[in-house]
Design a protein around this motif. Structure first.
Motif, PDB file in Angstrom:
ATOM      1  N   SER A 141      19.169   4.260  23.853  1.00  0.00           N
ATOM      2  CA  SER A 141      20.218   3.259  23.666  1.00  0.00           C
ATOM      3  C   SER A 141      21.423   3.834  22.936  1.00  0.00           C
ATOM      4  N   LEU A 145      19.652  -1.915  19.490  1.00  0.00           N
ATOM      5  CA  LEU A 145      19.343  -2.827  20.597  1.00  0.00           C
ATOM      6  C   LEU A 145      19.863  -4.217  20.265  1.00  0.00           C
ATOM      7  N   TYR A 205      16.277   0.802  17.807  1.00  0.00           N
ATOM      8  CA  TYR A 205      16.848   1.424  18.989  1.00  0.00           C
ATOM      9  C   TYR A 205      15.705   2.037  19.790  1.00  0.00           C
TER      10      TYR A 205
END
Ligand code: ADP
Ligand code: ADP
Ligand code: MG
Length: 454
Positions: A141, A145, A205
């Motif tokens: 990512s 997130l 993440y």
């Protein structure tokens, strides 16, 4: 130069900093919790301050009490202020707010600027910096997130298995693997909850889980005059549950080209982040030898002696000199990898019992010695191992011209080392240093779990 430094830590790293201070003719000041009241290293120091009960939240993490202690040390003798605080590792070492607080109180924080720490300390932000520095990160990512759907889409795109990580995580905590969408769904919920409890921050993440990697990291030093140098790599592939057990330099698992690339990448990262002091950039290297940046450690690391042995450079001394505004007294061309150094973390844990931490009194403590051997420890006969803190009792480091000689030396040292009756990781190391796969240098982070399942 500083006249007085307060050490905001405990155990072997507190003693390591005391030693560096003495050699620089700086007065070390220590803080301690009620649990550490009898620690021998405190007797080497003139000014010590109790900052609270055993629980880290009530003592070693209390920035207000630590700064008050620094000010009290000066009040006892106003002509001599406490110029700086060394945070060691763990506790407040990567807390940017603490760095700010120290400097607001006119006490230098021995470490990077709070700004550089914020950029590199947060693992998701560090990935962004790495991209800016054109350093390959693990596919995953961009930043944290936003929601679960984003995680599912991303995992679908990069392919399972994936790793969910707490952005504020560290010390091997806050990492989870998911091998399917169902697993990822469960993992996200659990990871969020855990991260909130452990790090008071539930940002997560996601990145691709690299199968069978090695862990290779690069040590850097940067002064406040723009000079950045690397001190080569450390290989920390021998781990259990994402925590390092054995570290060595040079890495037996990378070629000289990868080494040069990693060292250059670390220097670029340092410059892009505007980072100063000592720091480490960590990478995983996949089975094909391709490295990916994973995170930065904006502090001194447990395994720093490995680098000190092969380069001959005292990293704590360098940290102190940099914080005092001095120029690094060497250039990249002066820094060489001489021989091989290997470190074993001697932990009060039972390796035969899932590395369960062991507490209690050590009746007999006989560290090894001899040519090319270094033991960094705060432990002595009668030392009480507290269940409240990290299980690290000390570090055994050997330095020899070749890896074969270093391994032979380590075997001899492990046989010599006596810790009684507390269980330690020494028996496991005795087996590892006789294990063919370890000796061959060809192993990955699954080595311990695979070869020593119990
Ligand atoms: P190193 O990178 O120096 O090998 P470790 O991961 O072994 O560091 O961590 C050193 C110490 O710092 C350990 O006591 C670990 O639990 C602690 N630590 C590291 N990062 C964090 C963090 N983000 N939060 C809390 N403790 C941490
Ligand atoms: P910490 O902050 O706890 O040190 P790291 O992100 O440095 O966490 O990861 C700790 C360890 O977990 C690494 O040394 C490595 O063994 C493993 N690891 C981390 N990221 C990955 C990944 N993407 N794929 C495979 N293993 C990983
Ligand atoms: Mg790490």
């Amino acid at each position: 130069m500083f006249k007085r430094i307060l050490i905001a830590n405990r155990g072997e790293i507190a003693l390591r900093v005391i030693r560096a201070c003495r050699e620089l003719d700086i007065e070390p000041v220590c803080v301690f919790s009620e649990e550490d009241r009898d620690a021998e290293y405190l007797k080497q120091v003139d000014r010590t301050f109790c900052i609270g009960p055993a629980s880290p939240g009530e003592s070693y993490l209390r920035s207000d009490r630590i700064i008050a202690a620094a000010e009290l040390a000066a009040a006892k003798e106003p002509s001599l202020a406490t110029d700086a605080i060394h945070p060691g590792y763990g506790f407040l070492a990567e807390n940017a707010q603490f760095a700010d607080q120290c400097r607001e109180c006119n006490i230098e924080f021995i470490g990077p600027s709070a700004e550089a720490m914020r950029q590199l300390g947060d693992k998701a932000t560090a990935r962004t910096i790495a991209k800016k520095a054109k350093v390959t990160t693990v596919p995953g990512s961009d930043g944290v997130l936003e929601d679960d759907d984003q995680a599912f889409q991303l995992a679908q795109k990069i392919g399972y298995p994936v790793m969910v990580k707490a952005s504020a995580g560290g010390g091997g905590r806050g990492l989870r693997i998911a091998r399917s969408k169902e697993e990822l769904e469960r993992t996200l919920a659990q990871a969020r909850q855990e991260a909130m409890i452990a790090f008071k921050n539930d940002a997560l993440y996601l990145e691709k889980f690299i199968e069978n990697p090695r862990h290779v990291e690069v040590q850097i030093l940067a002064d406040t005059h723009g000079k950045v140098v690397h001190l080569f790599e450390r290989d920390c592939t021998i781990q259990r549950r994402y925590q390092k057990l054995i570290e060595e330099s040079p890495s037996p698992g990378i070629d000289s080209r990868t080494r040069a690339d990693l060292c250059k990448a670390a220097v670029r990262l340092t410059r892009v982040a505007g980072y100063t002091s000592a720091g480490t950039f960590e990478f995983v290297v996949d089975a094909k030898g391709k490295p990916y940046f994973i995170e930065a450690n904006t502090r001194i690391q447990v395994e720093h002696p490995v680098t000190e042995m092969i380069t001959g450079i005292d990293l704590i001394r360098a940290q102190i000199l940099i914080a005092a505004g001095e120029k690094l007294p060497f250039t990249q061309r002066d820094i060489h990898q001489n021989g091989v150094a290997i470190e074993c973390r001697i932990n009060a844990e039972d390796p035969a019992n899932g590395f369960r931490p062991c507490a209690g009194v050590i009746e007999k403590f006989r560290p090894c010695g001899g040519f090319g051997v270094r033991v960094d420890t705060h432990v002595y006969d009668g030392y009480r191992v507290s269940p409240r803190y990290d299980s690290l009792l000390g570090k055994l480091i050997v330095h020899r011209p070749t890896r074969t000689e270093a391994i032979a030396c380590m075997r001899r040292c492990l046989d010599e080392f006596v810790v009684d009756p507390i269980k330690t990781t020494i028996p496991l190391y005795k087996e590892i240093f006789r294990h063919e796969e370890f000796i061959s240098g060809k192993f990955d982070t699954g080595f311990v779990a695979h070869n020593f399942p119990s």
